[in-house]
Write an enzyme that holds these catalytic residues in place. Structure first.
Site, short mmCIF file in Angstrom:
data_model
loop_
_atom_site.label_atom_id
_atom_site.label_comp_id
_atom_site.label_asym_id
_atom_site.label_seq_id
_atom_site.Cartn_x
_atom_site.Cartn_y
_atom_site.Cartn_z
N GLU A 174 5.45 -2.74 48.15
CA GLU A 174 5.32 -3.25 49.52
C GLU A 174 5.39 -2.06 50.48
O GLU A 174 6.29 -1.23 50.41
CB GLU A 174 6.46 -4.24 49.82
CG GLU A 174 6.37 -4.78 51.23
CD GLU A 174 6.95 -6.18 51.39
OE1 GLU A 174 7.27 -6.82 50.38
OE2 GLU A 174 7.09 -6.61 52.55
N ASN A 217 12.62 -7.57 49.13
CA ASN A 217 12.06 -8.92 48.91
C ASN A 217 12.08 -9.13 47.40
O ASN A 217 11.08 -8.99 46.71
CB ASN A 217 10.62 -9.00 49.44
CG ASN A 217 10.59 -8.93 50.96
OD1 ASN A 217 11.51 -9.39 51.63
ND2 ASN A 217 9.53 -8.36 51.51
N LYS A 294 18.78 -8.59 51.02
CA LYS A 294 18.11 -9.08 52.23
C LYS A 294 18.25 -10.60 52.16
O LYS A 294 17.70 -11.23 51.26
CB LYS A 294 16.64 -8.65 52.20
CG LYS A 294 15.76 -9.27 53.28
CD LYS A 294 14.35 -8.66 53.25
CE LYS A 294 13.41 -9.32 54.23
NZ LYS A 294 12.05 -8.72 54.22
N GLU A 298 13.11 -13.18 57.10
CA GLU A 298 11.70 -13.31 56.76
C GLU A 298 11.48 -14.24 55.56
O GLU A 298 10.76 -13.92 54.62
CB GLU A 298 11.10 -11.92 56.49
CG GLU A 298 11.19 -11.02 57.71
CD GLU A 298 10.43 -9.70 57.60
OE1 GLU A 298 10.34 -9.16 56.49
OE2 GLU A 298 9.95 -9.22 58.63
N ARG A 331 21.89 -6.27 54.33
CA ARG A 331 21.03 -5.82 55.43
C ARG A 331 21.21 -6.67 56.69
O ARG A 331 21.39 -7.89 56.62
CB ARG A 331 19.57 -5.84 55.02
CG ARG A 331 19.24 -4.75 54.04
CD ARG A 331 17.84 -4.89 53.55
NE ARG A 331 16.88 -4.08 54.25
CZ ARG A 331 15.71 -4.52 54.70
NH1 ARG A 331 15.38 -5.80 54.60
NH2 ARG A 331 14.86 -3.70 55.28
N ARG A 341 13.73 -10.52 70.37
CA ARG A 341 13.94 -10.09 68.99
C ARG A 341 14.84 -8.85 68.90
O ARG A 341 15.62 -8.70 67.95
CB ARG A 341 12.58 -9.81 68.31
CG ARG A 341 12.75 -9.26 66.93
CD ARG A 341 11.48 -9.32 66.12
NE ARG A 341 11.61 -8.47 64.94
CZ ARG A 341 10.61 -8.13 64.15
NH1 ARG A 341 9.40 -8.59 64.40
NH2 ARG A 341 10.79 -7.35 63.11
N LYS A 365 18.63 -1.00 60.29
CA LYS A 365 17.47 -0.15 60.56
C LYS A 365 17.72 0.71 61.80
O LYS A 365 18.44 0.29 62.71
CB LYS A 365 16.22 -1.01 60.79
CG LYS A 365 15.70 -1.65 59.51
CD LYS A 365 14.35 -2.31 59.71
CE LYS A 365 13.91 -2.98 58.42
NZ LYS A 365 12.58 -3.61 58.52
N ASP A 370 11.82 -2.77 64.42
CA ASP A 370 11.33 -2.57 63.06
C ASP A 370 10.55 -1.28 62.88
O ASP A 370 9.33 -1.31 62.83
CB ASP A 370 10.44 -3.77 62.66
CG ASP A 370 10.09 -3.75 61.19
OD1 ASP A 370 10.73 -3.00 60.45
OD2 ASP A 370 9.19 -4.51 60.79
N GLU A 398 4.81 2.87 57.29
CA GLU A 398 4.25 1.54 57.57
C GLU A 398 3.61 1.48 58.96
O GLU A 398 2.53 0.92 59.13
CB GLU A 398 5.36 0.48 57.47
CG GLU A 398 4.91 -0.90 57.90
CD GLU A 398 6.01 -1.97 57.80
OE1 GLU A 398 7.11 -1.66 57.33
OE2 GLU A 398 5.74 -3.12 58.20
N HIS A 534 5.06 -2.22 68.83
CA HIS A 534 4.52 -3.34 68.07
C HIS A 534 3.19 -3.88 68.60
O HIS A 534 2.99 -5.09 68.67
CB HIS A 534 5.54 -4.48 67.98
CG HIS A 534 5.64 -5.02 66.57
ND1 HIS A 534 4.52 -5.35 65.84
CD2 HIS A 534 6.70 -5.25 65.77
CE1 HIS A 534 4.91 -5.78 64.63
NE2 HIS A 534 6.23 -5.72 64.56
N TRP A 557 5.84 -12.00 66.31
CA TRP A 557 5.04 -11.22 65.38
C TRP A 557 3.75 -10.77 66.07
O TRP A 557 2.90 -10.16 65.45
CB TRP A 557 4.71 -12.05 64.12
CG TRP A 557 5.85 -12.12 63.16
CD1 TRP A 557 7.03 -11.44 63.25
CD2 TRP A 557 5.93 -12.87 61.93
NE1 TRP A 557 7.84 -11.73 62.19
CE2 TRP A 557 7.20 -12.62 61.35
CE3 TRP A 557 5.06 -13.74 61.27
CZ2 TRP A 557 7.62 -13.20 60.15
CZ3 TRP A 557 5.48 -14.32 60.07
CH2 TRP A 557 6.75 -14.05 59.51
O1 GCW Z 1 8.88 -4.47 58.68
C1 GCW Z 1 9.04 -5.42 57.79
C2 GCW Z 1 7.97 -5.13 56.81
C3 GCW Z 1 8.18 -5.90 55.55
C4 GCW Z 1 9.56 -5.56 55.03
C5 GCW Z 1 10.59 -5.93 56.09
C6 GCW Z 1 12.00 -5.57 55.69
C7 GCW Z 1 10.36 -5.44 52.80
O2 GCW Z 1 6.75 -5.42 57.40
O3 GCW Z 1 7.18 -5.52 54.64
O4 GCW Z 1 9.84 -6.21 53.83
O5 GCW Z 1 10.31 -5.24 57.26
O6 GCW Z 1 12.44 -4.49 56.02
O7 GCW Z 1 12.66 -6.36 55.04
#
Ligand code: GCW
Length: 714
Positions: A174, A217, A294, A298, A331, A341, A365, A370, A398, A534, A557
């Site tokens: 991923e 994930n 996690k 999501e 997390r 958000r 993070k 993100d 990413e 974003h 999103w």
């Molecule tokens: O930014 C998002 C990503 C997902 C990722 C998620 C996360 C692993 O687009 O792909 O999933 O964060 O950090 O959990």
């Protein structure tokens, strides 16, 4: 951890090595055979043969010189080592507070004079410390900073310096842009790819000491007995390199694998299931590190599915790990809809401060949203005053051009780690609130989402190796500068000019360092300057799509949620008149961010909705400034192309051509970004693009039609 005291290297030279390797980038920064050892500096080499670190040093040394270190030939030198080991010089050192302060992973390297010989001594309290000391010494030789006056004392800033692989068990990765997963699950445990050891060595060489093998994930399958055997096989390759193995787990595993009716953390059978599973893992892998989770994020399962909390879920699993010394990394990347958000993770976690078990650490993070090209730091840093928190950085690009764009991330991470949270007064930087200085914790940690795949050069773009390198170096020392990292990496990686004259190597390296150090700001400029965030294309996050609208999608999103462009202006109002996200920061930051005049311009549109005609500090209007920023991003990439093309005669042809080709993509993409964003926002600002700026070369309608076929490997 095995206890050893010291080993010693008395370095000598006998003949230069002559190894031929393809210049495909597979050797990373460990290109020992290309190192030219300065003969004047070395007068004898030896070391203890019974220490893994010494064999690693020997391995590198033989590539550098063709000389087999630690063989019969050098046995005589060992008598000197043993004499020294028994000497009071060493006895005193062994007992010194300086040695004690090195802890379990630190080391010192020092030039000493003994029996009229100048010796370079590497000393540590453990095998791990010696390993890091050896690689440090090698780095000094590789970068020409070895001398006969060395005085180095180092120990890591964080206990756990960990890579997070978002690798799926089916071999996809991923957000991976360097091929498929390096873990060949189908072949394990029977077959061990030589890449596993090379991976471990590369990590050890930059001080990384842990890895999470699979995607956050996570599928429950990782916990099957079959996979535990595969993990065990990897752990045994990594063990000598002091790398601990962790895995990501799926919270619903007891239901899916254990066939229990649910995974409710309060259900005794669920608790028992975890205890037994953990026991099974530790029976196979006694030094197993623990889990990364996690949960309720999501769409993944978590304790809230059963009306429980993060604390209930985390503590239940932490209790299962506790008897074995295992760690649970939970997390905080959560954003249940309901508010801005950027505020959600803080809102969900702040009330749990002090409630987690002592073997839980919250993984946050770097920014509140993100991994955007630039974000202010997450307000959770410093806010959780009684809970260990670890930063999560993203090495894989990413949101930064995947493996097509050359973007050196050290400056971005340095900016984050050195940001002052003011949580404990001035000087409570993100680094200091996570490294144990202010929040007392059993374990401190920092994670980086890996950019490694099975591509021959490991990371897709040759320069993306620098980000793996930088993460290791910053995890070891959050005080090191990006410049130092860039210089080290460059001199280790582009170490051999085709022309082989010293000045041409130096010039080549200077150009590369110049590119590296400015590249993050360049990318921010052509993607999202002044706090924009974003405004990416849906899902794959590669190109621009500020207009993106997917009926039925979660509003947060979609780019419009973040840029809020209208005729009145652009930006997200997070002031006390807007979402009030500023209130999650400590004073004086919250006041500073709240005030449009005081807010740093790099975060302007992150915190403010700003009229197009707003006057910037340099006197330009916001609109003009945006135009100039985008344009300068494009111009900067063109400069990189020029700098790079000039290096053609210096750099091996394969790496030269591959980087050149990706710079062309980056230049085209930068123009695409600039045109898309300026033409789209111009429909709101209705102001002209300043006339000295190169004109757009695309039609907005054509840009809107671009749909890249990039699979999001999920
Ligand atoms: O930014 C998002 C990503 C997902 C990722 C998620 C996360 C692993 O687009 O792909 O999933 O964060 O950090 O959990």
């Amino acid at each position: 951890m095995k206890r050893t005291f010291l080993y010693l290297i008395l370095v000598s030279l006998s003949g230069l090595g002559n190894f031929l390797f393809a210049e495909d980038g597979s050797r990373l920064w460990l290109r020992f055979s290309d190192v030219t050892v300065n003969e004047k500096l070395f007068s004898g080499v030896s070391g203890r043969t019974d220490v893994f670190a010494a064999s690693e040093f020997a391995h590198a040394w033989s590539q550098m010189t063709g000389d087999e270190l630690l063989t019969q030939k050098h046995i005589a030198d060992n008598s000197l080592i043993f004499a020294l080991a028994k000497d009071k010089v060493v006895r005193n050192m062994r007992l010194s507070t300086e040695m004690k302060k090195l802890g379990d992973e630190g080391f010192l390297i020092r030039t000493i004079t003994y029996q009229n010989k100048k010796l370079t001594l590497v000393a540590a309290n453990t095998d791990a410390g010696l390993l890091y000391g050896s690689f440090h010494l090698l780095r000094m030789i590789q970068t020409n900073t070895f001398s006969d006056q060395i005085k180095v004392v180092e120990k890591p800033a964080y206990d756990l310096r960990i890579l997070n692989h978002w690798d799926n068990l089916n071999g996809t990765v991923e957000r991976g842009y360097a091929g498929r997963s390096i873990w060949k699950w189908d072949e394990l445990p029977a077959k061990l790819s030589p890449r596993y050891e090379a991976y471990a060595r590369a990590n050890a060489s930059i001080g990384l000491n842990a890895t999470v093998l699979n995607n956050v994930n996570a599928t429950p399958d990782i916990l099957t007995t079959e996979y535990i055997q595969k993990i065990k096989a990897l752990a045994s390759v990594f063990r000598p390199f002091n790398i601990k193995v962790f895995i990501s787990i799926n919270f619903a595993s007891p239901k899916q694998l254990g066939r229990l009716p649910d995974a409710d953390p309060m259900r005794p059978e669920v608790q028992k299931w975890w205890k037994e599973k953990v026991k099974e893992i530790y029976r196979a892998i006694p030094d197993f590190g623990g889990f990364l989770v996690k949960a309720n994020s999501e769409g993944l399962p978590g304790p809230m599915d059963y009306g429980r909390t993060h604390v209930d879920g985390a503590n239940m699993i932490a209790d299962a790990l506790k008897p074995y010394g295992g760690l649970l990394m939970w997390r905080a990347f959560v954003y249940e809809p309901g508010d801005d958000r950027a505020k959600l993770a803080y809102k969900e976690f702040i009330g749990f401060d002090g409630k987690f078990r002592d073997n839980v650490i919250i993984q946050v993070k770097n920014g509140p949203i993100d991994f955007q090209p630039r974000e202010p730091f997450s307000p959770l840093f410093g806010a959780m005053k009684r809970t260990p928190v670890m930063p999560e950085l993203q090495i894989t690009q990413e949101y930064l051009g995947h493996s097509n764009h050359l973007v050196f991330l050290a400056p971005m991470w340095e900016e984050v780690l050195k940001s002052d949270t003011f949580a404990f007064g001035k000087g409570s930087t993100v680094a200091a609130v996570t490294d144990g200085t202010f929040v007392k914790t059993k374990t401190t940690a920092i994670a980086g989402v890996a950019n490694i795949g099975d591509d021959i050069n490991w990371t897709g773009h040759h320069f993306a190796q620098a980000n793996w390198y930088a993460f290791g170096r910053q995890a070891w020392s959050h005080q090191i500068t990006s410049k130092q990292i860039a210089e080290e990496w460059t001199s280790m990686t582009f170490d051999k000019s085709q022309q082989t004259t010293k000045s041409s190597i130096v010039n080549c390296q200077l150009s590369i360092v110049e590119i590296l150090l400015s590249s993050h700001e360049t990318c921010v400029n052509y993607m999202m300057p002044l706090g924009l965030h974003h405004i990416f294309a849906w899902d794959h996050h590669y190109g621009p799509e500020p207009w993106c609208d997917i009926p039925g999608a979660r509003p947060d999103w979609l780019p419009k949620y973040y840029h809020n462009a209208s005729k009145a202006g652009i930006g997200f109002d997070r002031t006390d008149k807007g979402s009030n996200a500023v209130s999650q920061y400590f004073s004086p930051l919250r006041e500073q961010f709240n005030n449009i005049e005081a807010c740093p311009e790099k975060y302007l549109l992150w915190f403010h909705h700003v009229p197009w005609s707003h006057k910037m500090k340099n006197g330009r209007t916001l609109w003009d400034e945006l135009c100039y920023r985008y344009d300068s991003g494009v111009q900067q990439v063109r400069e990189y192309q020029k700098l790079w093309d000039k290096l053609e005669s210096e750099i091996d042809s394969q790496r030269f051509a591959e980087v050149q080709s990706r710079l062309r993509i980056q230049a085209r993409d930068a123009v695409w970004w600039k045109n898309a964003i300026l033409l789209y926002f111009q429909t709101y600002s209705q102001m002209p693009i300043p006339f000295d700026i190169e004109r757009p070369v695309h039609e907005l309608d054509d840009l809107k039609k671009i749909k890249l076929d990039m699979k999001h490997h999920n």
